[in-house]
Design a protein around this motif. Structure first.
Motif: not given
Length: 316
Positions: A48-55
């Motif tokens: 899984l690649i968490d993308v929540n921190g990309l703004g």
């Protein structure tokens, strides 16, 4: 739930590269659809690649007079945004018709577009399903079909796309902005983003392996009266039997897209030209190639009646 590895992406390009390097990886943001599918072992990602921190969670005006909506903007934030409510009322209404308040607080713009069908046979691993296991067959054909598609179907799949938001985006002619693993970017018109099933219903969008959605861009406001009407079996937290999203101008012209009847938001531009003549004329174009079953034949008449109610509401 099966074991998986996990990483937090630090850039959109990095997320795309990571996904391209492992065909069994998935992006995760809100997880409102993916986690359910993982628990049922319909989706079996090994990474899984968490993308929540990309703004990518802002809503900003474009130089052309439209609006750029970050891929990670939550559905609640998008529906309540002042500009969206004022200039793109159809989008706000469609979002508020979907899911529940708790889910809207977590669900993202890109995730909403990418959510998978709620066909009961897709959700039952004991039943053959070409969307879940290509080449295995379609249990829905000859099965229980009341909720399923009546247009744009094939002998491989008769599932529907569940998104309310996608209906509004199709009427508004939104563009989906993406980045590929090699760093190149492109814009995909909503008309081309979702695919009809054909013989490959497991390929649901125009996205290439690893390609990552960064934003959805709306053109300048259309004006007119924005209406979204959803017909369902219960008043909340239910998917559409038929939904109609429309923008109607004072002279009776407009745009319309239908949900709950196809593998993608169903818009036929020739039907837009018929709106001024009334619901019967527009619905005849929209449903010209319908292939219903006995159980969902009622949707053809329901499209016309719901569209009629939308036009009447727009005309006051």
């Amino acid at each position: 739930m099966r074991a998986f590895t996990y990483e937090r992406a630090t850039s959109a390009e990095g997320a795309a590269k990571a996904a391209a390097s492992n065909s069994d990886s998935r992006f995760i943001a809100g997880g409102t659809n993916l986690l359910d599918l993982m628990k049922l072992e319909i989706e079996r990602p090994t990474h899984l690649i968490d993308v929540n921190g990309l703004g990518l969670d802002t809503i900003e005006p474009t130089t052309e007079g439209g609006l750029r909506i970050g891929a990670l903007v939550r559905n609640t934030a998008l529906a309540s945004n002042e500009t969206v409510r004022r200039d793109y009322g159809l989008l706000s209404r469609a979002l508020l018709a979907g899911a529940s308040g708790q889910l809207r607080n977590k669900a993202t713009t890109s995730g909403n577009l990418l959510q998978r069908t709620r066909c009961p046979y897709f959700y039952d691993p004991n039943q053959p399903c070409n969307k879940r296991q290509p080449g295995s067959g379609c249990s829905a054909i000859g099965g229980f079909t009341r909720q399923l598609a009546v247009v744009g179907t094939s002998d491989a799949c008769i599932a529907t796309h569940p998104s309310d938001m996608a209906i509004a985006m199709r009427v508004l002619d939104a563009l989906v902005e993406t980045v590929k693993p090699d760093g190149t970017k492109r814009s995909i018109p909503m008309a081309d983003f979702h695919r009809l099933p054909g013989q490959t219903p497991h390929i649901e969008t125009a996205l290439e392996p690893g390609e990552f959605i960064t934003a959805v861009v709306l053109p300048p406001p259309l004006g007119g009266t924005h209406v979204y009407r959803k017909v369902r079996d219960r008043a909340s937290y239910a998917f559409a039997l038929v939904s109609v999203g429309a923008v109607i101008q004072p002279d009776g012209t407009g745009r319309v897209a239908i949900g709950g009847i196809a593998h993608k938001p169903w818009r036929i531009e020739d039907a837009d030209a018929e709106l001024k003549k009334g619901a019967k004329a527009a619905a005849a174009v929209l449903m010209a190639d319908a292939r219903p079953t006995e159980q969902n034949r009622f949707k053809i008449g329901l499209v016309e009646r719901t569209l009629g109610a939308v036009i009447a509401q727009a005309r006051g």
